[in-house]
Design an enzyme around this catalytic site. Structure first.
Site, mmCIF file in Angstrom:
data_model
loop_
_atom_site.group_PDB
_atom_site.id
_atom_site.type_symbol
_atom_site.label_atom_id
_atom_site.label_comp_id
_atom_site.label_asym_id
_atom_site.label_seq_id
_atom_site.Cartn_x
_atom_site.Cartn_y
_atom_site.Cartn_z
ATOM 1 N N ASP A 81 -3.191 7.363 -3.874
ATOM 2 C CA ASP A 81 -3.022 6.218 -2.978
ATOM 3 C C ASP A 81 -3.412 4.964 -3.756
ATOM 4 O O ASP A 81 -4.433 4.952 -4.460
ATOM 5 C CB ASP A 81 -3.949 6.441 -1.772
ATOM 6 C CG ASP A 81 -3.778 5.432 -0.658
ATOM 7 O OD1 ASP A 81 -2.956 4.516 -0.783
ATOM 8 O OD2 ASP A 81 -4.488 5.574 0.359
ATOM 9 N N GLU A 123 -10.817 0.990 -1.495
ATOM 10 C CA GLU A 123 -9.872 -0.074 -1.155
ATOM 11 C C GLU A 123 -10.557 -1.235 -0.435
ATOM 12 O O GLU A 123 -10.596 -1.285 0.788
ATOM 13 C CB GLU A 123 -8.685 0.452 -0.363
ATOM 14 C CG GLU A 123 -8.976 1.270 0.870
ATOM 15 C CD GLU A 123 -7.696 1.713 1.574
ATOM 16 O OE1 GLU A 123 -6.702 0.953 1.574
ATOM 17 O OE2 GLU A 123 -7.694 2.823 2.113
ATOM 18 N N HIS A 148 -6.462 10.628 4.840
ATOM 19 C CA HIS A 148 -7.765 10.004 5.098
ATOM 20 C C HIS A 148 -8.743 11.098 5.499
ATOM 21 O O HIS A 148 -8.767 11.544 6.637
ATOM 22 C CB HIS A 148 -7.655 8.953 6.207
ATOM 23 C CG HIS A 148 -7.136 7.638 5.721
ATOM 24 N ND1 HIS A 148 -7.749 6.435 5.996
ATOM 25 C CD2 HIS A 148 -6.070 7.339 4.955
ATOM 26 C CE1 HIS A 148 -7.067 5.455 5.426
ATOM 27 N NE2 HIS A 148 -6.036 5.988 4.793
ATOM 28 N N GLU A 183 -6.579 -1.411 -4.315
ATOM 29 C CA GLU A 183 -6.939 0.003 -4.141
ATOM 30 C C GLU A 183 -6.535 0.831 -5.356
ATOM 31 O O GLU A 183 -5.455 0.663 -5.911
ATOM 32 C CB GLU A 183 -6.242 0.564 -2.896
ATOM 33 C CG GLU A 183 -6.526 2.035 -2.630
ATOM 34 C CD GLU A 183 -5.803 2.567 -1.408
ATOM 35 O OE1 GLU A 183 -6.227 3.608 -0.875
ATOM 36 O OE2 GLU A 183 -4.812 1.937 -0.988
ATOM 37 N N ASP A 207 0.872 -1.180 0.000
ATOM 38 C CA ASP A 207 0.000 0.000 0.000
ATOM 39 C C ASP A 207 0.903 1.222 0.000
ATOM 40 O O ASP A 207 1.687 1.432 0.937
ATOM 41 C CB ASP A 207 -0.894 -0.028 1.244
ATOM 42 C CG ASP A 207 -2.005 1.012 1.192
ATOM 43 O OD1 ASP A 207 -1.925 1.946 0.379
ATOM 44 O OD2 ASP A 207 -2.961 0.893 1.988
ATOM 45 N N HIS A 256 -11.487 6.199 1.321
ATOM 46 C CA HIS A 256 -11.470 7.533 1.917
ATOM 47 C C HIS A 256 -11.244 8.604 0.869
ATOM 48 O O HIS A 256 -10.731 8.345 -0.219
ATOM 49 C CB HIS A 256 -10.339 7.609 2.949
ATOM 50 C CG HIS A 256 -9.022 7.109 2.392
ATOM 51 N ND1 HIS A 256 -8.146 7.911 1.714
ATOM 52 C CD2 HIS A 256 -8.478 5.865 2.387
ATOM 53 C CE1 HIS A 256 -7.109 7.185 1.323
ATOM 54 N NE2 HIS A 256 -7.282 5.939 1.711
#
Length: 285
Positions: A92, A184, A159, A271, A81, A151
């Site tokens: 992200d 995600e 986030h 994600e 991640d 998020h």
């Protein structure tokens, strides 16, 4: 500033593709983490948070320590991640690398992400995204992790609202054109909940209150450049545990303990960061 999110996303896509090739049995976790973080910088961005490498039942918040000797092993299920930002504008992404026999679990997370993205358009709600993820997990015979979410983003905040739950909620946020967020799915054959365990290597500054101790002031001065973004203990020049613990107790730092599936079952993750467009979603990672 959407173009900065997009550029950060392009950088992450390159880094993700390069890093996946390094995740092989016998490779040290710290080598992959440092490669990811340094490569993000080489390509013109900064890490939005420490490279997360979570194994097997660990789902999130795991990053190697400074002298970490852990290596990937045959049978491991590896979640990578990674995040990047340009002047605080974040992207992200995450992928699961299977070094064992978890093919269906990995495929389920990927399909859940794909199915969620396919329904995105202005006017649908985050509850519908969660429903698509949950239904995919159930169709595969698994469960989503109910207490982990996708998020939104704000400058220097990785986030932010809206939360994208991995299951159908009673209410959701209606999507509008131009919104940017990360979806995600976390998928497991276990109970579908994560709990904190004692390992902590990631922190962030949550208060700017003055401190009296000289060593605490020095530490806070060193991490000032990360603003509100998470940083790794191994990034510190003098990571004194007693000082860090006091700053956490005083509410100046936030600790991010490793999150592990409560029943000890493996977890997969997928994600992407997406932008809501007039006709659907643009994947920028």
């Amino acid at each position: 500033m959407m173009e900065k999110h997009v550029e950060a996303g392009k950088i992450l896509k390159t880094v993700r593709e390069e890093a996946v090739k390094l995740i092989q049995p016998g490779t040290r976790m710290i080598e992959v983490a440092e490669f990811v973080e340094n490569r993000i910088r080489e390509l013109g961005a900064e890490p939005a948070f420490p490279c997360n490498i979570s194994l097997n039942e660990d789902a999130a918040h795991c990053t190697p320590s400074k002298n970490d000797e852990r290596v990937f092993k045959d049978g491991d299920l590896v979640k990578l991640d990674i995040g990047a930002h340009i002047e605080g504008y974040i992207a992200d992404t995450a992928i699961t690398i299977d070094l064992g026999d978890h093919e269906e679990l990995v495929r389920c997370a990927e399909e859940a992400l794909k199915n969620a993205i396919e329904i995105i358009e202005p006017g649908i709600t985050t509850a519908e995204i969660g429903e698509a993820i949950e239904n995919t997990a159930i169709d595969f015979g698994f469960r989503p992790v109910y207490n982990l979410t996708g998020h939104g983003f704000m400058p220097y905040i990785a986030h932010a609202p809206p939360s994208i739950y991995n299951y159908k909620t009673e209410r959701g946020v209606k999507l509008e054109e131009g919104m940017i967020f990360a979806i995600e799915p976390f998928i497991t054959p276990g109970k579908g909940r994560v709990v904190e365990r004692s390992e902590v290597e990631i922190y962030s500054v949550i208060s700017s209150r003055p401190v009296r101790m000289k060593m605490a002031r020095e530490l806070l001065s060193e991490v000032e450049k990360y603003r509100t973004l998470p940083f790794a203990k191994r990034w510190l020049s003098n990571p004194r545990e007693i000082i860090i613990s006091k700053l956490v107790r005083d509410g100046i730092l936030r600790a991010y303990p490793v999150l592990s599936e409560v029943s000890g079952e493996p977890v997969s993750q997928a994600e992407h960061t997406v932008i809501v467009t007039e006709s659907g979603a643009e994947i920028i990672t």
